[in-house]
Design a protein around this motif. Structure first.
Motif: not given
Ligand SMILES: Nc1ncnc2c1ncn2[C@@H]1O[C@H](COP(=O)(O)OP(=O)(O)O)[C@@H](O)[C@H]1O
Ligand SMILES: [Mg+2]
Lengths: 249, 273
Positions: A75-79, A81, A120-121, A123-124
């Motif tokens: 549950r991290l905000m994808p936008w 870091t 990093k985001f 997704v990375e």
């Protein structure tokens, strides 16, 4: 000293009762593992205890100062870091940008995240790293109580073990109390002081067992034998591994 | 300092990659010009002036200050309508996204607004306002509002409830959840709708101007038509397209790239640090 007191908790979704008459007490500095078959209402109970859901019946009495929470998914905000994600509870608390940066870094260190990963985001990052970020986020406010809702179920076995060690170490260091939901008895027997078993239909807590030894000092052999004893000799654990797919969300 | 340098480097890299990727677009453009030229050679200058002649006309038009003002009139009208429509549409869309009842009420209205062709609105607006600025802007608003509305409402409805619960667990009140989570998600969702709305705004503005002879690029187009000056008419069309592209790539895309940095990071050739 009591950190969390749940009394007579009941809840229903769209008129279907999933929890009824649940009583549970967690002492300060104590880690309780809450086990039970899938769909019995563990997540619902933890969401109620953490203030995400309003219970239909019963009372939640929180005697701790602050809580953190780790969910099954990161549950991290994808936008945002990793650093911004870790600092999110600080932002909610209205803490300034500079202080947020420093405290996020400190929390990241506690879960062995590299400083280079902080920009990093999500997704990375790998699955394990994302869950580390989620744990750091739960710890960033220095909570004295942490809710865990099956946080490591999605991770592979080796990673799960490392994450368990991380929680054990963090709890030993900070001395927070925790309600740790899992349906893995080995996980419960490694991490917790006490196991509470939930009724398969969510009608209260069927029973509790104090696990011998101290979390972090139990050998693998101790844990294995303890779980084997629970499963073979103790009627309380008979339904823990049941799965009723009709009840799954 | 190093942070600023890195940020600059990243943005320069982004612009560079964009220019590189526009090669494909350019070659498509040249193919289009080749077809245009072929059409010109088949039907002659009167029906279809050559691309070269048209670009001469564009340059000629661009040489006169008055024509810049005319182009600015149309851009101003389209942008004014677009901005008002975006603000109103997004505000209403967010409200509707949170309230199922409001959305049920708004659905048929949206269908109505989208279903009636802009030309009908133009005629109505001409009756209501005459051939004025207000008439063009109103038509643009009516054409663009439903797009922004639907984008925003869908954005709110598809927001990640898991993130909402997470924020709640950390003590976020409704306003904090809205401003840090929902708004961000809506922004990403509404963006493609806004690009579409912007294109619609330009098209409808020009159309309204042609029909009502209300000045602007459309007015120039109407005049070129009455003079049977095809190359000037094409030149005006080209100018409208150039203005739209300038606004989209000068204003909207850079803003989007800035908010959606993380999506770029998800790509295999994205920013790796
Ligand atoms: N938002 C919801 N709406 C309706 N039913 C739900 C919802 N969340 C969970 N349930 C149902 O409530 C029961 C308990 O779910 P949950 O608390 O997630 O169980 P567990 O975490 O023990 O697997 C399940 O039968 C599930 O289908
Ligand atoms: Mg669950």
């Amino acid at each position: 000293m009591t950190a969390l007191l749940l009394s007579g908790i009941g809840h229903a979704y769209l008129g279907r009762t999933v929890l009824d008459g649940v009583d549970l007490t967690v002492s300060a500095g104590e880690i309780i593992a809450l086990v039970g078959p899938s769909g019995c209402g563990k997540s619902t109970l933890v969401h109620i205890a953490a203030g995400i859901l309003e219970p239909l019946r019963g009372r939640v009495l929180a005697r701790y100062a602050r809580h953190g929470m780790v969910f099954q998914e990161p549950r991290l905000m994808p936008w945002a870091t990793a650093r911004e994600n870790i600092a999110y509870p600080l932002r909610i608390a209205g803490i300034g940008r500079k202080a947020r940066q420093a405290r996020a870094l400190a929390a990241a260190r506690r879960v062995s995240l590299d400083e280079s990963d902080l920009e990093k985001f999500p997704v990375e990052l790998s699955g394990g790293m994302r869950q580390r970020v989620a744990i750091a986020r739960a710890l960033v406010l220095n909570p004295d109580f942490v809710f865990f809702d099956e946080p490591f179920t999605a991770l592979d076995v080796a990673l799960r073990r490392r994450m368990q060690d991380l929680v054990i170490a963090a709890a030993g260091e900070a001395g927070f109390a925790a309600l740790f939901v899992t349906h893995d008895l080995f996980e419960a027997a490694r991490i917790a002081h006490r196991i509470a078993v939930m009724d398969p239909r969510g009608w209260g807590i069927s029973g509790e067992r104090v696990i011998p030894g101290v979390p972090g000092r139990r050998s693998d052999r101790d844990v294995f034998e303890q779980v084997a004893r629970y499963l073979s000799e103790d009627a309380l654990f008979r339904h823990v591994n049941d799965v009723d797919e009709r009840r799954l969300a | 300092m190093t942070g600023i340098m890195a940020a600059l480097a990243m943005r320069t890299g982004r612009a560079g990659r964009f220019i590189w990727s526009s090669w494909a677009g350019l070659s498509a453009l040249f193919l289009f010009c080749a077809l245009w030229q072929a059409g010109h050679e088949a039907y002659g200058s009167f029906i279809l002036p050559s691309p070269l002649a048209t670009s001469h006309s564009v340059l000629q038009l661009a040489g006169e200050r008055a024509n810049w003002l005319i182009a600015c009139t149309t851009v101003g009208r389209a942008l004014a309508g677009f901005l008002i429509a975006s603000l109103a549409g997004i505000a209403a869309g967010v409200l509707a996204g949170y309230s199922a009842a409001a959305l049920r009420l708004a659905r048929p209205l949206v269908t109505l607004l989208l279903g009636v062709p802009p030309i009908a609105w133009i005629v109505l607006a001409m009756i209501w306002f005459g051939s004025t600025n207000g008439m063009v802007v109103t038509t643009v608003i009516i054409a663009a509002v439903p797009l922004a509305f639907v984008g925003a409402a869908e954005g709110v409805m598809t927001r990640d409830r898991g993130l909402d619960d997470m924020a709640r667990a950390f003590g976020a009140d409704a306003w904090v959840r809205f401003s840090t989570l929902a708004l961000r998600h809506v922004g990403a969702h509404v963006f493609p709708a806004l690009v579409l709305a912007l294109g619609t705004a330009f098209k409808v503005a020009v159309m309204a101007e042609v029909l009502a002879n209300a000045g602007g690029v459309g007015g120039g187009l109407a005049r070129a038509r009455s003079n049977l000056d095809v190359s000037e008419a094409l030149a005006w069309v080209l100018i409208a397209v150039i203005a739209l592209i300038a606004v989209e790539y000068g204003l909207i895309r850079p803003v989007h790239a800035e908010v959606e940095r993380w999506r770029e990071a998800a790509r295999p050739w994205g920013i790796k640090r």
